[in-house]
Design a protein around this motif. Structure first.
Motif, PDB file in Angstrom:
ATOM      1  N   ILE A   1       0.853  -1.195   0.000  1.00 32.12           N
ATOM      2  CA  ILE A   1       0.000   0.000   0.000  1.00 32.12           C
ATOM      3  C   ILE A   1       0.883   1.237   0.000  1.00 32.12           C
ATOM      4  O   ILE A   1       1.789   1.372   0.824  1.00 32.12           O
TER       5      ILE A   1
ATOM      6  N   ASP B   1      -1.465   7.159  -1.257  1.00 35.12           N
ATOM      7  CA  ASP B   1      -2.828   6.763  -1.607  1.00 35.12           C
ATOM      8  C   ASP B   1      -3.678   6.615  -0.362  1.00 35.12           C
ATOM      9  O   ASP B   1      -4.849   6.986  -0.342  1.00 35.12           O
ATOM     10  N   GLY B   2      -3.056   6.048   0.683  1.00 31.21           N
ATOM     11  CA  GLY B   2      -3.788   5.879   1.939  1.00 31.21           C
ATOM     12  C   GLY B   2      -4.217   7.214   2.507  1.00 31.21           C
ATOM     13  O   GLY B   2      -5.338   7.390   2.979  1.00 31.21           O
TER      14      GLY B   2
ATOM     15  N   ASP C   1      -2.019   1.686   6.208  1.00 26.85           N
ATOM     16  CA  ASP C   1      -2.773   0.472   5.891  1.00 26.85           C
ATOM     17  C   ASP C   1      -4.195   0.835   5.462  1.00 26.85           C
ATOM     18  O   ASP C   1      -5.145   0.170   5.839  1.00 26.85           O
TER      19      ASP C   1
ATOM     20  N   THR D   1      -6.707   1.953   2.108  1.00 26.82           N
ATOM     21  CA  THR D   1      -6.779   1.877   0.646  1.00 26.82           C
ATOM     22  C   THR D   1      -8.002   2.648   0.167  1.00 26.82           C
ATOM     23  O   THR D   1      -8.913   2.938   0.939  1.00 26.82           O
TER      24      THR D   1
END
Lengths: 163, 161
Positions: B6, B10-11, B88, B90
């Motif tokens: 990940i 983006d997280g 962690d 998404t």
């Protein structure tokens, strides 16, 4: 995405401002709703003045929730160079923004509710002394909504750190 | 704990939508609960003057409106405890959490509004005709079920991995 290109400090600052601003708006709204009814009813029934100030105090408590949360949020600010490239800073900015929105709007709704119910309480108390405590129970249910906002604001922002 | 596949950027971006889900769960459900509490509260204050003995029974609409707020609180806590770090998180989880928050929030807003209106009319009617009490409770249970449907969908969406 454009959301991350806006500085996280913008998001955090607007969230903090909304937390205190909207909470105070809710409290003020509630105070004037209750206050007008209380003052009007007390013309004929002056005995209701002292007891019904508790409704005003419930509305003020909503503003206190807002200021506590805003002080907690502003304590999380710390300097990070190049914040739009730091995932932790972006995360913290979003957390503080939405935390502020949550606390602010929940307290806005709560303040108006406590105000409306407090107004009803004063008017009912003026007619029948025994109704005061019963309608106060409804006000307590109303003020729980502001507490929900505070709880979620805290849960959202505990893990929000700028560095 | 953090998944190396990940990308934290983006997280972090997806967390906007996750936090929006938390906020909408709580704010809209609170708006519904507050309308229900205030509207029923006005009804109870008015009917209490005529029938003070019936006031404690007629606080039930207020309790049911409060339960709508609890539904929003539950989902907001579930989502917020899954949103602890950008490492962690998404886009999948972010949009699922947004959907969960909107479903419980908007359902709670509608259900709270309905409970408020029915509660107001109901308590005023019960003051004049006490036999209507059970009927009022039945109507409000149907309104409460609407909020429950939103809670069910939100639980499914909010716990997706």
């Amino acid at each position: 995405m454009w959301l991350q290109e806006i500085s996280p400090y913008t998001w955090a600052a607007i969230g903090t401002a909304l937390a205190i601003g909207l909470s105070v708006t809710g409290a003020a709204w509630g105070i004037f709703l209750t206050g007008t009814s209380l003052l009007g009813a007390a013309i004929k029934v002056p005995r209701i003045r002292a007891k019904n100030l508790i409704s005003i105090i419930f509305c003020e408590a909503v503003a206190i929730y807002g200021i506590i949360m805003a002080i907690i949020f502003q304590g999380k600010y710390s300097y990070v160079e190049n914040p739009t490239a730091a995932p932790l800073a972006i995360f913290a900015g979003f957390a503080l923004f939405w935390g502020g929105v949550t606390v602010g709007f929940a307290n806005l709704a709560c303040g108006v509710t406590v105000g409306i119910t407090g107004s009803g309480c004063a008017l009912a108390d003026a007619q029948n002394r025994t109704l005061f405590v019963k309608i106060l129970v409804i006000e307590i249910f109303g003020s729980a909504l502001g507490l929900f906002g505070v709880i979620i604001g805290i849960v959202m922002t505990t893990s929000a750190k700028f560095n | 704990m953090s998944n190396p596949d990940i990308n934290p950027m983006d997280g972090a971006a997806a967390s906007f939508f996750g936090f929006a889900g938390v906020a909408s769960a709580l704010v809209f459900a609170c708006l519904g609960a507050s309308y229900g509490t205030a509207r029923s509260g006005i009804g109870v204050s008015s009917m209490g003057v005529m029938r003070p003995d019936l006031v404690m029974r007629n606080i039930i609409p207020v309790v049911m409106a409060g339960v709508i707020g609890i539904y929003g609180l539950i989902i907001a806590v579930i989502i917020a405890t899954n949103l602890t770090s950008p490492n962690d998180y998404t886009y999948y989880k972010g949009f699922a959490h947004l959907g969960a928050g909107l479903s419980v929030g908007l359902s709670g807003l509608a259900a709270g509004y309905a409970i408020g209106v029915v509660g107001d009319a109901g308590v005023r009617a019960v003051a004049q005709q006490p036999k209507l009490f059970v009927g009022m409770i039945l109507i409000m249970i149907f309104a409460e079920a609407l909020g429950l449907y939103g809670l069910i969908v939100a639980l499914i969406l909010g716990t997706k991995k």
